[in-house]
Design a protein around this motif. Structure first.
Motif, mmCIF file in Angstrom:
data_model
loop_
_atom_site.group_PDB
_atom_site.id
_atom_site.type_symbol
_atom_site.label_atom_id
_atom_site.label_comp_id
_atom_site.label_asym_id
_atom_site.label_seq_id
_atom_site.Cartn_x
_atom_site.Cartn_y
_atom_site.Cartn_z
ATOM 1 N N UNK A 161 30.514 -11.356 16.637
ATOM 2 C CA UNK A 161 31.868 -10.806 16.797
ATOM 3 C C UNK A 161 31.981 -9.443 16.115
ATOM 4 N N UNK A 162 31.488 -9.345 14.884
ATOM 5 C CA UNK A 162 31.567 -8.084 14.143
ATOM 6 C C UNK A 162 30.796 -6.997 14.881
ATOM 7 N N UNK A 163 29.632 -7.353 15.424
ATOM 8 C CA UNK A 163 28.832 -6.382 16.180
ATOM 9 C C UNK A 163 29.597 -5.882 17.403
ATOM 10 N N UNK A 164 30.253 -6.790 18.135
ATOM 11 C CA UNK A 164 31.057 -6.387 19.305
ATOM 12 C C UNK A 164 32.243 -5.526 18.874
ATOM 13 N N UNK A 165 32.942 -5.981 17.854
ATOM 14 C CA UNK A 165 34.125 -5.257 17.374
ATOM 15 C C UNK A 165 33.776 -3.833 16.965
ATOM 16 N N UNK A 166 32.620 -3.668 16.334
ATOM 17 C CA UNK A 166 32.243 -2.373 15.774
ATOM 18 C C UNK A 166 31.345 -1.560 16.691
ATOM 19 N N UNK A 167 31.397 -1.880 17.993
ATOM 20 C CA UNK A 167 30.697 -1.052 18.969
ATOM 21 C C UNK A 167 29.188 -1.087 18.864
ATOM 22 N N UNK A 168 28.633 -2.230 18.445
ATOM 23 C CA UNK A 168 27.182 -2.374 18.396
ATOM 24 C C UNK A 168 26.584 -2.216 17.010
ATOM 25 N N UNK A 169 27.397 -1.874 16.010
ATOM 26 C CA UNK A 169 26.867 -1.803 14.641
ATOM 27 C C UNK A 169 26.367 -3.187 14.236
ATOM 28 N N UNK A 170 25.150 -3.302 13.741
ATOM 29 C CA UNK A 170 24.574 -4.630 13.502
ATOM 30 C C UNK A 170 25.263 -5.377 12.359
ATOM 31 N N UNK A 171 25.318 -6.696 12.505
ATOM 32 C CA UNK A 171 25.811 -7.577 11.439
ATOM 33 C C UNK A 171 24.808 -8.710 11.280
ATOM 34 N N UNK A 172 24.468 -9.025 10.039
ATOM 35 C CA UNK A 172 23.463 -10.040 9.732
ATOM 36 C C UNK A 172 24.159 -11.348 9.335
ATOM 37 N N UNK A 173 23.876 -12.452 10.039
ATOM 38 C CA UNK A 173 24.497 -13.737 9.666
ATOM 39 C C UNK A 173 24.276 -14.107 8.204
ATOM 40 N N UNK A 174 23.181 -13.611 7.609
ATOM 41 C CA UNK A 174 22.895 -13.921 6.209
ATOM 42 C C UNK A 174 23.884 -13.252 5.259
ATOM 43 N N UNK A 175 24.600 -12.232 5.770
ATOM 44 C CA UNK A 175 25.621 -11.555 4.957
ATOM 45 C C UNK A 175 27.019 -12.137 5.172
ATOM 46 N N UNK A 176 27.098 -13.193 5.998
ATOM 47 C CA UNK A 176 28.388 -13.816 6.315
ATOM 48 C C UNK A 176 28.564 -15.066 5.459
ATOM 49 N N UNK A 177 29.739 -15.184 4.854
ATOM 50 C CA UNK A 177 30.082 -16.351 4.036
ATOM 51 C C UNK A 177 31.403 -16.901 4.566
ATOM 52 N N UNK A 178 31.389 -18.127 5.051
ATOM 53 C CA UNK A 178 32.624 -18.747 5.531
ATOM 54 C C UNK A 178 33.430 -19.228 4.330
ATOM 55 N N UNK A 179 34.751 -19.054 4.417
ATOM 56 C CA UNK A 179 35.603 -19.269 3.250
ATOM 57 C C UNK A 179 36.845 -20.090 3.607
ATOM 58 N N UNK A 180 37.520 -20.558 2.591
ATOM 59 C CA UNK A 180 38.761 -21.312 2.778
ATOM 60 C C UNK A 180 39.905 -20.314 2.887
ATOM 61 N N UNK A 181 40.086 -19.749 4.072
ATOM 62 C CA UNK A 181 40.999 -18.625 4.236
ATOM 63 C C UNK A 181 40.389 -17.393 3.596
ATOM 64 N N UNK A 182 41.001 -16.229 3.840
ATOM 65 C CA UNK A 182 40.492 -15.006 3.222
ATOM 66 C C UNK A 182 40.690 -15.040 1.706
ATOM 67 N N UNK A 183 41.746 -15.708 1.246
ATOM 68 C CA UNK A 183 42.064 -15.735 -0.189
ATOM 69 C C UNK A 183 40.900 -16.264 -1.016
ATOM 70 N N UNK A 184 40.237 -17.295 -0.525
ATOM 71 C CA UNK A 184 39.097 -17.896 -1.226
ATOM 72 C C UNK A 184 37.970 -16.883 -1.383
ATOM 73 N N UNK A 185 37.699 -16.127 -0.319
ATOM 74 C CA UNK A 185 36.646 -15.116 -0.394
ATOM 75 C C UNK A 185 36.978 -14.024 -1.392
ATOM 76 N N UNK A 186 38.232 -13.567 -1.375
ATOM 77 C CA UNK A 186 38.658 -12.490 -2.277
ATOM 78 C C UNK A 186 38.549 -12.937 -3.730
ATOM 79 N N UNK A 187 39.048 -14.135 -4.036
ATOM 80 C CA UNK A 187 38.990 -14.605 -5.429
ATOM 81 C C UNK A 187 37.550 -14.863 -5.863
ATOM 82 N N UNK A 188 36.699 -15.343 -4.945
ATOM 83 C CA UNK A 188 35.297 -15.612 -5.287
ATOM 84 C C UNK A 188 34.550 -14.326 -5.613
ATOM 85 N N UNK A 189 34.724 -13.310 -4.775
ATOM 86 C CA UNK A 189 33.983 -12.065 -5.002
ATOM 87 C C UNK A 189 34.493 -11.359 -6.259
ATOM 88 N N UNK A 190 35.798 -11.466 -6.532
ATOM 89 C CA UNK A 190 36.322 -10.883 -7.776
ATOM 90 C C UNK A 190 35.776 -11.631 -8.996
#
Length: 518
Positions: A161-190
């Motif tokens: 999806x990210x690759x399509x959205x960004x006009x072919x810019x590559x996205x690596x599944x290994x860089x994707x982390x599924x989260x409990x809503x965006x809030x979970x990701x934001x608090x985790x990375x902080x």
């Protein structure tokens, strides 16, 4: 008798109904009260974690507690000048009457109850997606745990999806982390970013006005909040000169390490231009800042002059000097956009240019909560892998999606126009997201009345609005604002006719409020 004998052999006596038994029962009943009085409580307001005490979350704060109290009074038959409380305080689309997207719910139904896969009532493209998700789940069931980073095939779909959205810019599944809503990701990375003490304690730069999640997590982590102000006079634009001022002043008392961006903006509704995003990325590169791009409203762009540009896409297009060096975490969710599936708590973050050892630490941190809800992961998959042209469900899906977004665009313009007709209210164009954040004039006498009630002036205003009209909005002080200015945030999610009623009630209230405190 046998039981009594056995107890006697063990040195125990059975309870009796005699005088001794009564005295024993009485003493036992009194003991807990005595012990409680002597012992005291371990957890008290004085002994609790002070960082938790410092957390505030205005979107569900005092104004909402008051709204709940009023709802209960209405249920008990207590008369009010209104018949219902309208919760315009939060971006909960389906609570406001938005209908779910049919295709998403079809796939979720199939995943939740796989026996329906044999039903002719469901389209084949929905069944195909449900089978793929279930085959990737332990025991072919949403009820199983997933890997801490998320179900692998769903991460692959997010990357596609990210690759399509960004006009072919590559996205690596290994860089994707599924989260409990965006809030979970934001608090985790902080959580993984904050370190140091004293002047070396991590500073986190956030926009003012901001979404209160940020200030809440910063307080919880005992990090240093570094405010940069959006330019209200210029449609809430982000100005790099203001970023420079904020980081320069912050260096006197902390180590600014993180820059948070919300695009499209919450609560302000602005959509950043590509040039602005380039300037921000260059600033982050120059100042060695980790970028957090909150992009949960990426589908919610209404102004014909605006377009959503992802930070990831712009970063890559700026060339390898930036794309190989600037650390970026970007976030998306099932809760907003055209989906409005808040309750599933689905989301993802893409993190790029992360140090290899830190990737391992991040996965370790995520593994503590085992995994995000697998049903939320499945919902996220349907958002990033919707029907495409030529598939059975495409026409209905496309129609429903465009209807939701078209309605929101209409309501954004309606809200802006009607607010700007009211003396003492000014509302910037709602370019995106799903809120208005109008500036309100509060007379001096009202400010003094608020001080007498130990309230911020805009909290006093919003409480009066709630008590007199039943409309629940959030005071601007809960999001942050420049000294001497007052605002409130109101969602544009109610159906058009109800929204018109809400806006008219706000107008009538505001005029009366100005007259009363003139």
């Amino acid at each position: 008798m046998q039981r009594a004998a056995a107890l006697a052999r063990k040195g125990c006596c059975p309870r009796t109904a005699g005088a001794w038994g009564r005295r024993w029962s009485s003493a036992a009943a009194e003991a807990p009260a005595v012990l409680r009085a002597r012992r005291g409580r371990i957890l008290t307001p004085e002994s609790m974690n002070p960082q938790v005490r410092a957390v505030e979350y205005a979107v569900r704060g005092p104004i909402v507690l008051k709204a709940v109290e009023i709802e209960l009074e209405l249920q008990r038959g207590i008369k009010k000048p209104f018949t219902e409380v309208i919760r315009a305080n939060i971006g909960d689309a389906q609570a406001m009457g938005q209908q779910p997207i049919t295709f998403l719910r079809q796939v979720m139904a199939l995943c939740t109850y796989p026996n329906l896969l044999d039903s002719p009532s469901f389209p084949e493209d929905a069944k195909k997606r449900a089978r793929r998700i279930l085959q990737a789940c332990g025991g072919n069931s949403l009820g199983s745990y997933s890997a801490s980073q998320g179900v692998n095939c769903i991460r692959e779909d997010v990357a596609a999806y990210i690759t399509r959205r960004d006009g072919g810019m590559p996205a690596d599944p290994d860089n994707i982390y599924l989260t409990t809503g965006a809030s979970d990701g934001i608090s985790t990375i902080l959580k993984i970013l904050v370190s140091g003490g004293g002047k070396s304690r991590t500073g986190v730069m956030i926009p003012i006005p901001q979404y209160p999640l940020y200030s809440a997590v910063i307080s919880e982590l005992d990090a240093i909040q570094v405010n940069y102000y959006l330019d209200e006079e210029n449609c809430w634009a982000l100005n790099v000169h203001e970023l420079r001022r904020a980081v320069r002043e912050a260096k006197n008392h902390c180590d600014p390490k993180v820059l948070c961006i919300i695009n499209p903006g919450n609560p302000t509704g602005q959509v950043q231009s590509r040039k602005c995003i380039e300037d921000v990325i260059h600033f982050a590169w120059e100042e060695k800042l980790f970028l957090l791009a909150d992009e949960v409203y990426q589908d919610n762009v209404y102004s014909p002059d605006c377009r959503f540009h992802s930070f990831k896409k712009v970063l890559y297009e700026m060339g390898p000097e930036y794309s190989n060096n600037v650390e970026l975490a970007s976030f998306h969710s099932t809760s907003k956009g055209y989906m409005g599936e808040c309750g599933y708590r689905g989301g993802y973050m893409e993190v790029i240019n992360l140090h290899p050892e830190i990737k391992g630490q991040l996965v370790k941190l995520l593994s503590v909560r085992l995994c995000p809800p697998v049903s939320g992961q499945a919902a996220m998959d349907i958002v990033v892998n919707p029907p495409v042209a030529g598939e059975e469900s495409f026409e209905q899906f496309h129609k429903e999606k465009e209807s939701v977004l078209g309605n929101l665009a209409t309501k954004a313009k309606l809200t802006e126009n009607l607010f700007n007709e009211v003396p003492g209210i000014h509302c910037n164009p709602l370019q995106g997201a799903m809120y208005a954040f109008p500036r309100i004039f509060i007379p001096t006498k009202a400010v003094e009345a608020a001080q007498a009630h130990k309230m911020a002036p805009d909290m006093f205003y919003c409480m009066k609005l709630l008590e007199e009209t039943g409309i629940c909005v959030v005071p601007g002080s809960g999001f942050g604002q420049r000294e001497g200015t007052y605002h409130f945030r109101m969602t544009i999610l109610p159906p058009v006719e109800k929204l018109k009623t809400v806006l008219q009630k706000v107008k009538d209230f505001h005029i009366k409020f100005l007259d009363k405190y003139a």
